[in-house]
Design a protein around this motif. Sequence first.
Motif, PDB file in Angstrom:
ATOM      1  N   GLY A   1       8.367  -8.895   0.125  1.00  0.00           N
ATOM      2  CA  GLY A   1       9.336  -9.513   1.012  1.00  0.00           C
ATOM      3  C   GLY A   1       8.829  -9.947   2.368  1.00  0.00           C
TER       4      GLY A   1
ATOM      5  N   ARG B   1       8.268 -13.817   2.493  1.00  0.00           N
ATOM      6  CA  ARG B   1       9.568 -14.467   2.413  1.00  0.00           C
ATOM      7  C   ARG B   1      10.304 -14.375   3.746  1.00  0.00           C
ATOM      8  NH1 ARG B   1      14.153 -12.672   2.713  1.00  0.00           N
ATOM      9  NH2 ARG B   1      13.498 -10.500   2.435  1.00  0.00           N
TER      10      ARG B   1
ATOM     11  N   GLU C   1      12.740  -9.372  -2.630  1.00  0.00           N
ATOM     12  CA  GLU C   1      12.575 -10.741  -3.126  1.00  0.00           C
ATOM     13  C   GLU C   1      13.769 -11.028  -4.040  1.00  0.00           C
ATOM     14  OE1 GLU C   1      10.365 -12.832  -2.248  1.00  0.00           O
ATOM     15  OE2 GLU C   1       8.599 -11.735  -1.553  1.00  0.00           O
TER      16      GLU C   1
END
Length: 202
Positions: free
Chosen positions: A76, A79, A196
């Motif tokens: 993550g 992202r 995610e």
Amino acid sequence: MRLLILHELDWYWGSALYGILLSVSGGKERLSFYINNYNPKLKWPLSESDIVNIHNKKTEIFINKISAGFISLRIGVERLINDALNHNLKLAIATTTSFNNVKAILESTLGKGALENFEVEAAGDIVDKKKPASDIYDYVLDKMNLECSECVVIEDSEIGFQSATSAGLKTVITLSEYTNTKNFKGALVVLDHLGEDDQPFR
């Protein structure tokens, strides 16, 4: 950094010991703490210069491992960085690890120029008092001309959480094998990772 065999020193830092040593912020400080508290056998007393040289060698080995692809970003992270940039949010780094470590990790995982996404990169010995003191976060807030109420911090350690809290910052915690039993009372939220689409956090 589990195994340390440098400068004719045969030191093994297993997972349990390293978890304890992580309570000390900063690599050079951690080495000094280990020497003073665990009394490893030494052929000769180590000077401050020796500690610096050992830490520099450790950093060199670590960076070589990063460059070889042995270390990846946690779930993550990429992202979240991209989402923040897409929404015109300012990003900064506030860490007690060395700048060279930060640069190596970001460039090996996100590509050359990754540091340009961060308005401030506060790392290593840039302040006198390392975490859990608030100095590193105070420095970043000053450089960015922001109030603590305008910011959110992501941390993964007790001393990092204490540092951010001391600076008055709201903090999201992501756990690791070393912190999943720790108490982060007062955090905005405690997560196993940043998530995610196909790997939601808990």
